[in-house]
Structure formats: structure tokens, C-alpha cells
Design a protein around this motif. Structure first.
Motif, PDB file in Angstrom:
ATOM      1  N   UNK A 190      10.266  -7.432  -2.067  1.00  0.00           N
ATOM      2  CA  UNK A 190      10.887  -6.798  -0.902  1.00  0.00           C
ATOM      3  C   UNK A 190       9.816  -6.077  -0.076  1.00  0.00           C
ATOM      4  N   UNK A 191       9.857  -6.275   1.237  1.00  0.00           N
ATOM      5  CA  UNK A 191       8.845  -5.688   2.117  1.00  0.00           C
ATOM      6  C   UNK A 191       9.301  -4.306   2.594  1.00  0.00           C
ATOM      7  N   UNK A 192       9.342  -3.361   1.644  1.00  0.00           N
ATOM      8  CA  UNK A 192       9.695  -1.993   1.982  1.00  0.00           C
ATOM      9  C   UNK A 192       8.957  -1.059   1.031  1.00  0.00           C
ATOM     10  N   UNK A 193       8.758   0.152   1.470  1.00  0.00           N
ATOM     11  CA  UNK A 193       7.995   1.138   0.712  1.00  0.00           C
ATOM     12  C   UNK A 193       8.925   2.123   0.023  1.00  0.00           C
ATOM     13  N   UNK A 194       8.683   2.364  -1.265  1.00  0.00           N
ATOM     14  CA  UNK A 194       9.471   3.356  -1.994  1.00  0.00           C
ATOM     15  C   UNK A 194       9.234   4.748  -1.436  1.00  0.00           C
ATOM     16  N   UNK A 195       8.013   5.028  -1.021  1.00  0.00           N
ATOM     17  CA  UNK A 195       7.665   6.352  -0.510  1.00  0.00           C
ATOM     18  C   UNK A 195       8.350   6.619   0.828  1.00  0.00           C
ATOM     19  N   UNK A 196       8.440   5.571   1.649  1.00  0.00           N
ATOM     20  CA  UNK A 196       8.982   5.751   2.992  1.00  0.00           C
ATOM     21  C   UNK A 196      10.510   5.635   3.051  1.00  0.00           C
ATOM     22  N   UNK A 197      11.125   5.203   1.966  1.00  0.00           N
ATOM     23  CA  UNK A 197      12.584   5.044   1.936  1.00  0.00           C
ATOM     24  C   UNK A 197      13.241   6.380   1.599  1.00  0.00           C
ATOM     25  N   UNK A 249      -7.402  -2.003  -7.387  1.00  0.00           N
ATOM     26  CA  UNK A 249      -6.561  -1.744  -6.214  1.00  0.00           C
ATOM     27  C   UNK A 249      -5.116  -1.473  -6.609  1.00  0.00           C
ATOM     28  N   UNK A 250      -4.823  -1.577  -7.911  1.00  0.00           N
ATOM     29  CA  UNK A 250      -3.467  -1.380  -8.433  1.00  0.00           C
ATOM     30  C   UNK A 250      -3.471  -0.242  -9.452  1.00  0.00           C
ATOM     31  N   UNK A 251      -2.307  -0.030 -10.049  1.00  0.00           N
ATOM     32  CA  UNK A 251      -2.187   0.978 -11.106  1.00  0.00           C
ATOM     33  C   UNK A 251      -2.373   0.392 -12.503  1.00  0.00           C
ATOM     34  N   UNK A 252      -2.667  -0.909 -12.597  1.00  0.00           N
ATOM     35  CA  UNK A 252      -2.814  -1.528 -13.921  1.00  0.00           C
ATOM     36  C   UNK A 252      -3.800  -0.781 -14.825  1.00  0.00           C
ATOM     37  N   UNK A 253      -4.994  -0.423 -14.343  1.00  0.00           N
ATOM     38  CA  UNK A 253      -5.944   0.244 -15.244  1.00  0.00           C
ATOM     39  C   UNK A 253      -5.493   1.620 -15.722  1.00  0.00           C
ATOM     40  N   UNK A 254      -4.421   2.155 -15.147  1.00  0.00           N
ATOM     41  CA  UNK A 254      -3.931   3.478 -15.564  1.00  0.00           C
ATOM     42  C   UNK A 254      -3.231   3.431 -16.924  1.00  0.00           C
ATOM     43  N   UNK A 255      -2.877   2.226 -17.377  1.00  0.00           N
ATOM     44  CA  UNK A 255      -2.250   2.084 -18.699  1.00  0.00           C
ATOM     45  C   UNK A 255      -3.370   1.889 -19.721  1.00  0.00           C
ATOM     46  N   UNK A 291       1.115  -0.012  -6.460  1.00  0.00           N
ATOM     47  CA  UNK A 291      -0.033   0.333  -5.619  1.00  0.00           C
ATOM     48  C   UNK A 291      -0.196   1.826  -5.424  1.00  0.00           C
ATOM     49  N   UNK A 292       0.886   2.567  -5.557  1.00  0.00           N
ATOM     50  CA  UNK A 292       0.882   4.000  -5.265  1.00  0.00           C
ATOM     51  C   UNK A 292       1.496   4.771  -6.424  1.00  0.00           C
ATOM     52  N   UNK A 293       0.790   5.800  -6.893  1.00  0.00           N
ATOM     53  CA  UNK A 293       1.336   6.614  -7.981  1.00  0.00           C
ATOM     54  C   UNK A 293       2.602   7.341  -7.538  1.00  0.00           C
ATOM     55  N   UNK A 294       2.647   7.744  -6.278  1.00  0.00           N
ATOM     56  CA  UNK A 294       3.840   8.416  -5.765  1.00  0.00           C
ATOM     57  C   UNK A 294       5.030   7.465  -5.762  1.00  0.00           C
ATOM     58  N   UNK A 295       4.807   6.241  -5.315  1.00  0.00           N
ATOM     59  CA  UNK A 295       5.882   5.242  -5.316  1.00  0.00           C
ATOM     60  C   UNK A 295       6.287   4.899  -6.738  1.00  0.00           C
ATOM     61  N   UNK A 296       5.307   4.752  -7.605  1.00  0.00           N
ATOM     62  CA  UNK A 296       5.600   4.391  -8.988  1.00  0.00           C
ATOM     63  C   UNK A 296       6.423   5.459  -9.691  1.00  0.00           C
ATOM     64  N   UNK A 297       6.161   6.700  -9.353  1.00  0.00           N
ATOM     65  CA  UNK A 297       6.896   7.801  -9.983  1.00  0.00           C
ATOM     66  C   UNK A 297       8.389   7.714  -9.689  1.00  0.00           C
ATOM     67  N   UNK A 298       8.735   7.153  -8.531  1.00  0.00           N
ATOM     68  CA  UNK A 298      10.166   7.039  -8.214  1.00  0.00           C
ATOM     69  C   UNK A 298      10.849   6.055  -9.162  1.00  0.00           C
TER      70      UNK A 298
END
Length: 539
Positions: A257-264, A488-494, A293-300
């Protein structure tokens, strides 16, 4: 090169290792499209690869069935009916046997044939393949189709050899099945496999104790039988489904889906997540484009799933332990489940948090943690695999000038496009490290690799080339691209992910799959072939 009508050539055109999705299609492509002498070696006594070996309770695909199929053949698509949204192990194995029979592949597959070593013969420009079963084979091309998740990781726990009960690894499950009726069972590991096992074994066992090191996200699968209407729809729209799978990042039959969790807005975002949760399946991950891509978006997403776990699990301590996530959602393989969290509400299911009370040893009568002993009759290890590299390194491959694959990958896997390794001429690795592989719907990645390899070999024959291998600078540049895509992603954070090899003691910590997306990767590979195989040495 040898022609396919020579039934016992002294030198085969190709030897393919493994008879799963990859090996079957590669055999069909080389033998029936290019007319080459190709032989598949399979260590099992049946075909199926992953779906031959993984017969554990609850074993089921996490790709939807209408997308988890060969799309190179319209005939195969039209003549097979899937029964469920997410097919189980037995149904997938029947499907692969159906495909092999329809394509008449089994006559060129040697079962019960385990490869012990493969060596490149510099003077002859051939590969020599040795097996436990007989005389060495020689071939021009060696193609590994051994799968990314096929080398079982059995943890080195003190005392396991003294355990008086039965123990099993999910990747080496007895084909006759296991009866847990009236048994006290311990299950170690809560990755995607453990999450499938828990609800099934809990219904059968007298008592189940789950030993969890890392709390794992999971989304309901929403599995259900497929009705005739959907089956007919899928068959009538194969071209459209194929286009979606080939044009998106993950090879599934649904777009991002072409939408942002942060901006929704929060209320709208919550409703989107709720709809995706109720629908079930991996499509939950594609609700927003920025989740990985975004820790803020991922947190949602993380917080939404954490709230659902705490709603479902009635015991507050279990709910806390099961939802205390230490990594971003989707940065490790995100499982889907059928009643996983609900199972912890059963009276016969306990949860041991190994972060608080780690395992000290297996005893004769159970598992001892720092808090005491848990008495057990059976232990199930759902501890995964030496992913992506383990199955390749176990083949004992030696390339040109005596270079072993162990030596070449001492600091982690280094190759070009996930397809070839410098110093190993005419060796191809289907869905090897450095390709999208495990981050995708696997049949899509497999078909792309097989078709690229087949084109490459066909172009070599037409151009009278006999040898191909990547240049070292091309390998170095590709490794940099793989690392850049991951970063460029959050993959390495795991930090404890098998994507990084972190589940295997002593294994180099390298992010192995290419995370730049399947569609982008496909274009890269096609462009390289179109430009006279840029980055490869051909002679």
C-alpha cells in the motif's frame, strides 16, 4: 555439449543438487528447454525439498496457495486445485509430485543419493561430484538447489545425550509421525516453526512447556478452505496475478500500500491495522510502505500487535513475556499463526522466559533452567536452521586452484547476485545469499533464478563459451549493495536474527539476503545479462 538422448554420458551437462521447487524447475528448464543432459541428486527417498523434510505438527506455508505455485506453466496452474488459503505440508508435497509427474521429471532424479563433495577439475574444466552411493560424476555445470532453510540447527545444550525421553528437531521430523498423547512435552524455540507447532501439540499432549528466548510477533493467518468461486477466479486471472508478483517487492500476490503509517491519522491507522489483522496473513506487513523503513512507523505496528497479544492472553505474566518484543516488527521473519497466542490460555500450557531463567542443561528427566527442573517425556527443538549458507557449506565444495567454499566465505558469504562465487567456475547457487530469497514468496524468487541460469547457459552454448564466473570487483560491489540495501531498512536492528546468522555460534554476523526488493533485483539481473553478462568472466 552432450545431447539429452545420450542416456549415460561420461560427462553430464549439469548436475543439480536437491529435488525441491528449485531442482525440479531447473531440471525441466535444462533438459526440456535446452535439450541438455541434466541429473538431479536428492538425499531423501522422495522429492519435495523443504516439504519432504518438514513434516512437524502444524507445518504449513505462509504464502497463499494460489501464489505458492509454478507460474511458468499455464497447464499446471489450470489443472491443480488448492484446498486451503495456506496449504499444509502434505498438500504441497502432493502438488510437487503432481508437477514432477506431469513434466516426467522423476526419471532424471536419483533419490537416496547424498552428495559428499564436489571439486572443480582445473585441467579438465569440469566439476567432479562425489556421493555416498557410488562412482564420481563429472559435469560441466554444477547447480545447487539445496534450499535456504535445510540444515537443522540443533543447539549445543549440555546433557542432551543423557536425556531419557525422546527428542526431535522440527526439520528432521519422523515421517511416520509422533504421538504425544499423555506426554509431558517441552518445546524450545518460538520462531515461525514453533508458532505453528505449539497449538497442535498442546491439543494432544498432557502438558506442554514452551521455552521462549525471544518474544515473537505473529499475526493471525486467517486460514480457511477455498471455495470454487475463488479457485475459478485464480485460474481466470493467472496473468494478472503473475504481474502483481513480478512487480512488487516481495513476490506475493498483493501490492504494498502506498501510504505512510506516520502520516496517517491515528484513528484511521488503527482501523487499517484492525482490518488487516482480521483478514489475516502476511498482507498485514504491507499495510503501510514505511513499516520497515522508519522506527516511528514500525512502532505503530509493533504497539498494535502488542495490544492484541495482551487482549488475547489472559494470564498477565504470560501476556507480558509474549509481548515484550526486543526488535522491530518484520525485522525478523514475521510469522502468521492459527490460535498461537490463544493456546497460552489452556490449562496444560506453560511458558518459560529464558531471558529470566536460562536453560542450564538437559537432564535425564527434563530441562533444568536457573529456576529449577521442568520434568519432560519429550523435547521438540524448533530452533531453526543454519540459514542460507549452512546447506551450501555442508556440500564440501572446492573450486578452482583448491579454494574451498569455507575459505571463500570465512568472513561471510560473498558472491555476485546470489548466483555465483568468484573462484568457482560454472557453479550456480539458486536463491543463494545475496539474493532476495527468504524475503520473498519463494517460488517467485526460484523461477527468476532458474530462468536466469537457463538463459545464461543457453547463451554460453550459442556463443561457444564453456566457462563463467564472476569477477572479484563485481562481487565486492554487489556485497556493498546488499549491505547498503539492508542498512536502508530496519532489518539490521534485529540483533538475534537468522537473517544475520546470529542463531549459529561462531557464524559471521552478515545480513545475508538482498532487501532491495524482488522487482528491482529482477531488473538488475536482466540488465546484466542484456549487457553481455557484465561483471562475469566468460571464456
Amino acid at each position: 555439449m552432450a545431447k539429452a538422448d545420450q542416456t549415460t554420458p561420461d560427462i553430464l551437462d549439469a548436475v543439480i543438487i536437491g529435488a525441491g521447487f528449485s531442482g525440479l524447475y531447473q531440471l525441466h528448464s535444462l533438459r526440456d528447454k535446452l535439450g541438455l543432459n541434466a541429473l538431479v541428486l536428492e538425499k531423501g527417498d522422495g522429492i519435495g525439498g523443504t516439504w519432504y523434510w518438514n513434516r512437524y505438527p502444524g507445518a504449513r506455508c505462509d504464502s497463499e496457495s494460489h501464489a505458492y505455485a509454478y507460474y511458468f506453466s499455464e497447464e499446471l496452474l489450470q489443472n491443480w486445485d488448492w484446498s486451503e488459503r495456506y496449504p499444509g505440508q502434505a498438500e504441497i508435497l502432493r502438488y510437487l509430485n503432481y508437477c514432477a509427474d506431469q513434466l516426467d521429471l522423476k526419471r532424471d532424479i536419483r533419490l537416496n543419493t547424498k552428495l559428499t563433495a564436489a571439486r572443480y577439475l582445473d585441467e579438465e574444466g569440469l566439476w567432479q561430484v562425489e556421493t555416498e552411493q557410488g562412482d564420481p560424476l563429472k559435469c560441466r555445470f554444477l547447480i545447487t538447489a539445496v534450499g535456504c532453510l535445510s540444515t537443522a540447527n540443533i543447539p549445543d545444550i549440555p546433557g542432551l545425550e543423557d536425556f531419557g525421553g525422546r527428542w526431535f528437531h522440527t526439520g528432521q521430523w519422523p515421517h511416520e509421525g509422533v504421538d504425544f498423547t499423555g506426554r509431558r512435552v517441552g518445546l524450545v524455540g518460538t520462531g515461525s516453526t514453533g508458532i505453528q507447532v505449539v497449538p497442535v501439540v498442546a491439543e494432544e499432549a498432557d502438558h506442554l512447556t514452551v521455552f521462549q528466548r525471544t518474544a515473537n510477533y505473529s499475526v493471525p493467518a486467517g486460514n480457511h478452505p477455498l471455495n470454487r468461486e475463488f479457485q475459478d477466479y485464480a485460474k481466470a486471472h493467472t496473468g494478472e496475478i503473475r504481474q502483481i508478483m513480478h512487480s512488487n517487492t516481495n513476490g506475493h500476490a498483493f501490492p504494498m500500500e502506498d501510504r505512510s503509517a506516520v502520516e496517517t491519522p491515528p484513528e484511521e491507522r488503527e482501523a487499517i491495522y484492525r482490518d488487516a489483522w482480521n483478514k489475516g496473513g502476511l498482507q498485514f506487513r504491507t499495510s503501510f510502505r514505511d513499516i520497515l523503513l522508519s522506527e516511528e512507523a514500525n512502532a505503530t505496528a509493533s504497539n498494535f500487535i502488542r495490544d492484541r497479544v495482551r487482549e488475547i492472553v489472559k494470564d498477565p505474566q504470560k501476556a507480558e513475556d509474549l509481548s515484550n518484543f526486543d526488535h522491530p516488527f518484520g525485522a525478523k521473519r514475521p510469522p502468521i499463526d492459527t490460535d498461537y497466542f490463544e493456546t497460552y490460555n489452556r490449562d496444560n500450557v506453560d511458558l518459560v522466559n529464558l531471558r529470566k531463567t536460562p536453560i542450564e542443561a538437559v537432564t535425564k528427566t527434563g530441562i533444568r533452567t536457573s529456576a529449577g527442573e521442568v520434568p519432560l517425556d519429550d523435547i521438540i527443538f524448533a530452533t531453526g536452521f543454519d540459514a542460507m549458507t549452512g546447506s551450501l557449506l555442508s556440500l564440501n565444495i572446492t573450486g578452482a586452484k583448491g579454494l574451498t567454499l569455507d575459505q571463500a566465505w570465512e568472513e561471510g558469504p560473498k558472491n555476485y547476485l546470489g548466483l555465483q562465487v568468484a573462484g568457482f567456475p560454472n557453479l550456480f547457487t539458486i536463491t543463494g545469499p545475496g539474493s532476495p530469497s527468504v524475503l520473498t514468496n519463494m517460488p517467485v524468487a526460484i523461477e527468476q533464478h532458474v530462468e536466469w541460469i537457463t538463459r545464461c547457459i543457453g547463451d554460453m552454448i550459442e556463443g561457444e563459451k564453456t566457462r563463467i564466473e564472476p569477477k572479484q570487483d563485481a562481487v565486492d560491489r554487489w556485497v556493498e549493495k546488499v549491505n547498503a540495501a539492508a542498512n536502508a531498512t530496519l532489518f539490521p536492528k534485529a540483533h538475534h536474527s537468522w537473517y544475520l546468522g546470529a542463531n549459529i555460534p561462531g557464524k559471521p554476523r552478515v545480513f545475508m539476503p538482498y532487501s532491495g526488493g524482488m522487482a528491482r533485483y529482477r531488473k538488475i539481473c536482466t540488465d546484466i545479462a542484456d549487457h553481455d553478462y557484465e561483471g562475469f568472466d566468460r571464456s
